[in-house]
Write an enzyme that holds these catalytic residues in place. Structure first.
Site, PDB file in Angstrom:
ATOM      1  N   ASP A   1      -0.023   4.974   0.903  1.00 53.30           N
ATOM      2  CA  ASP A   1      -0.269   6.117   1.961  1.00 53.30           C
ATOM      3  C   ASP A   1      -0.170   5.238   3.394  1.00 53.30           C
ATOM      4  O   ASP A   1      -1.090   4.685   3.700  1.00 53.30           O
ATOM      5  CB  ASP A   1      -1.362   6.808   1.609  1.00 53.30           C
ATOM      6  CG  ASP A   1      -1.351   7.501   0.280  1.00 53.30           C
ATOM      7  OD1 ASP A   1      -2.409   7.588  -0.445  1.00 53.30           O
ATOM      8  OD2 ASP A   1      -0.120   7.984  -0.072  1.00 53.30           O
TER       9      ASP A   1
ATOM     10  N   ASP B   1       0.900  -0.983   0.014  1.00 54.09           N
ATOM     11  CA  ASP B   1      -0.062   0.020  -0.053  1.00 54.09           C
ATOM     12  C   ASP B   1       0.707   1.391   0.016  1.00 54.09           C
ATOM     13  O   ASP B   1       1.908   1.276   0.507  1.00 54.09           O
ATOM     14  CB  ASP B   1      -0.882   0.002   1.197  1.00 54.09           C
ATOM     15  CG  ASP B   1      -1.641   1.284   1.360  1.00 54.09           C
ATOM     16  OD1 ASP B   1      -1.612   1.922   2.332  1.00 54.09           O
ATOM     17  OD2 ASP B   1      -2.418   1.647   0.419  1.00 54.09           O
TER      18      ASP B   1
END
Length: 505
Positions: free
Chosen positions: A341, A339
Site C-alpha cells: 500500500d 511493500d
C-alpha cells in the site's frame, strides 16, 4: 578531477583527528581536488548526524548505510556518486600531501580496459625495537593486493559487477572478492604512484583471537571463487590445517580423559593427545614470539592466544561452512520485495474491495523491468485490518489477486494479519515476513532488496540483513527519510538503484 572519494566510518572517537587530517589533505592538497567527498556513516544507530571535522568543506557530504558493514557502506557511497571514477579510502589512513594530484595523474589517460587503480600503502613500524605480532600483521597491508585502504574503480565497473559483496560483513576479503570479479570480467587493475600511510591501530590482548572470525569469510571466498582463490589473490596458505591437527589433538585428550579415569588403558590416549596439542601449540607460540620484541607482556600474550587461536579458527571455519553452504556468486539482489500500500498501489485504509485497487503510476513498468532482468518479485504487507475485524483474510487475497491483474505475476506474497500490540514476529518493522519470503524463494535475506514507503519497511529490511530503499510519500515522516540508508524519489528510481547494482550478462 572526475572522481569521487568515498570514506566509510563508524564515527570512532579515537579516529576523529585522523579523519580531520584526511579530509583536510583531500580538500586542500596541491593540484585538483576530487569532485566530491562522500563520508558514509555506517553506525547502526546513528542518532544525531555524524559530526564532520572543521576541515570539511562544501565538497563533502554524508550518506548513511544503516550499520550493515564496510561492503554495504562502500556500496552506498559509490551509488551516491556521479563521477567516472570512485576512490575508496579507509577512515584511519593518512594520505601524502600530494595525494589528490597524484590520484589525478594515476587515473589520467588510463585505457578503457583498466577498471581499477591501487595506491601504495606504508605502515610505519617502530625504529627502536622489533615490531609486535599485531604490528607485523598490520604491516602485511603494504604488500596486499587491491585493498580498499586506497583503491579506485571506474563507476561503470562497479555497476557492472554489482559493487561489493555485502555478505562480507567485516573489513576483510570484500576488496579481494571485488578485484577477482573485476579480473574475471576482463578488466585490468593497475598500480598507481600515490601513497598513503596506514598507522597501526591500538589492539587489545585478544585482538588476534577476534581476527580468527575471518576464517568464515575465507569459506565464502572458496565458495564463490573456487579452491584456487588464495593463489589468485596472492594470499598465503595459512595455518588452518595445523590448527585442525592442534584442535583434534586437544579434543582427543579431553574425550579420552573420562575413560582414563576408569581404565588405565585410556591414559596413553590422553597423554598422546595432550602431548601432540602441547607440541603444536608450543611451535605456534615460538613462531610468533621469535621475531620479537619478546617483552614479558608480548610473550605472555603470545603464549595465551596461541593456545586459543586454533580452536577459534576452527569454530569460525565451521560457522562459515554453515552460513555460506548455499553461497553463489554475487550479483546484487536476486529478489525485490515491495511493500504493497502506497508503494505499488494507492493506499485505501483496510481495503477489502478489489474494485478499489489503483496501481501507483509506473508500477507495472518498474516490475516488468525487474522481470526482464531475471529478478524475482515479492510483496510483504502489514494487514492489521484482519486483527481489527475490518477485513478478512479472503478480502486480502482477493485484493492481492486484483493487484496481479494490474501488475503481473508476483512470485511470493506475505502479509501479516496481526495488530501492533500482538507482539508477533512478522509485522514490520520485525523481519519475519522478509525471512519467510526469502525462504520460500530459496534465497537468503541478504539476497533481497526491500522497497517501501515508511521507516518500518526499511527497519524490517535491516533486521533481516536485506538492502532497504525508501520511496517517500506524503505519509513518510522526515525522521524516517533522514534515517533511511538509501532513498529514491520514485518507484522507477528505486528500481534503477537495484538494477544499477547488478551485473547482467
Amino acid at each position: 578531477m572526475n572522481c569521487t572519494v568515498v570514506i566509510p566510518t563508524i564515527g570512532r572517537e579515537s579516529l576523529r583527528v585522523t579523519l580531520d587530517t584526511l579530509l583536510a589533505a583531500l580538500e586542500n592538497g596541491p593540484g585538483c581536488a576530487p569532485r566530491e567527498i562522500i563520508v558514509v556513516d555506517d553506525r547502526q544507530a546513528p542518532g544525531a548526524p555524524l559530526p564532520l571535522p572543521p576541515s570539511a568543506g562544501h565538497e563533502t557530504r554524508v550518506v548513511r548505510s544503516g550499520g550493515r558493514g564496510p561492503a554495504a557502506a562502500r556500496n552506498a557511497g559509490w551509488r551516491a556518486a556521479a563521477t567516472e571514477w570512485v576512490a575508496f579510502l579507509d577512515d584511519d589512513i593518512v594520505p601524502e600531501p600530494e595525494w589528490p594530484a597524484r590520484l589525478a595523474a594515476d587515473l589520467a589517460d588510463l585505457p578503457p580496459e583498466v577498471g581499477g587503480s591501487q595506491g601504495r600503502v606504508t605502515v610505519p613500524l617502530p625504529d627502536d625495537r622489533p615490531p609486535t605480532d599485531w604490528e607485523r600483521n598490520t604491516a602485511g597491508l603494504e604488500s596486499a593486493a587491491w585493498i580498499t585502504a586506497d583503491m579506485a574503480y571506474r563507476r561503470s565497473v562497479l555497476a557492472e559487477l554489482g559493487g561489493f559483496d555485502e555478505r562480507f560483513r567485516r573489513a576483510y576479503r570484500e576488496d579481494a572478492d571485488l578485484a577477482l570479479r573485476a579480473l574475471d570480467a576482463g578488466h585490468r587493475l593497475a598500480r598507481g604512484a600515490r601513497r598513503t600511510t596506514h598507522p597501526v591501530r591500538p589492539a587489545g590482548f585478544w585482538a588476534s583471537v577476534r581476527a580468527q572470525s575471518g576464517n568464515a569469510d575465507d569459506v565464502l571466498m572458496w565458495r564463490v571463487h573456487g579452491s584456487s582463490w588464495r593463489d589468485r589473490a596472492s594470499e598465503g596458505r595459512g595455518l588452518l590445517r595445523r590448527h585442525v591437527l592442534t584442535t583434534a589433538a586437544g579434543l582427543l585428550a579431553l574425550a579420552a580423559t573420562p575413560v582414563a579415569l576408569r581404565d588405565r588403558r585410556g591414559t596413553a590416549v590422553v597423554l598422546a593427545g595432550a602431548g601432540a596439542w602441547t607440541a603444536l601449540t608450543a611451535r605456534f607460540a615460538y613462531e610468533r614470539i621469535r621475531p620479537g620484541p619478546r617483552t614479558p607482556g608480548e610473550v605472555a600474550k603470545m603464549l595465551v592466544t596461541s593456545a586459543v587461536i586454533p580452536s577459534a579458527a576452527i569454530r569460525h571455519r565451521l560457522r562459515g561452512l554453515a552460513v555460506h553452504r548455499r553461497a553463489r556468486g554475487w550479483g546484487g539482489p536476486q529478489v525485490v520485495l515491495f511493500d504493497r500500500d502506497d508503494t505499488l498501489i494507492r493506499d485505501v485504509p483496510y481495503n477489502g474491495d478489489p474494485a478499489r485497487v489503483e496501481p501507483v503510476p509506473g508500477a507495472r513498468g518498474a516490475l516488468d523491468r525487474l522481470r526482464r532482468h531475471g529478478v524475482r518479485i515479492g510483496v510483504v504487507s502489514n494487514q492489521s485490518g484482519i486483527a481489527k475485524g475490518r477485513i478478512t483474510t479472503g478480502d486480502v487475497r482477493r485484493v492481492n489477486a486484483r493487484v496481479e491483474e494490474f501488475l503481473g505475476r508476483i512470485d511470493v506474497w506475505e502479509f501479516c494479519p496481526h495488530d501492533g500490540g500482538d507482539a508477533c514476529e512478522c509485522r514490520k518493522p520485525r523481519p519475519g515476513m522478509i525471512e519467510r519470503a526469502a525462504e520460500r524463494l530459496g534465497v537468503l535475506p541478504s539476497d533481497c532488496a526491500v522497497i517501501g514507503d515508511i521507516g518500518g519497511d526499511i527497519e524490517a529490511a535491516a533486521a533481516a540483513g536485506a538492502r532497504g530503499i525508501l520511496v517517500p510519500t506524503g505519509r513518510t515522516r522526515r525522521s524516517e527519510i533522514a534515517l533511511a540508508p538509501e532513498t529514491a524519489p520514485t518507484l522507477n528510481a528505486a528500481v534503477d538503484m537495484v538494477l544499477g547494482g547488478r551485473r547482467f550478462r
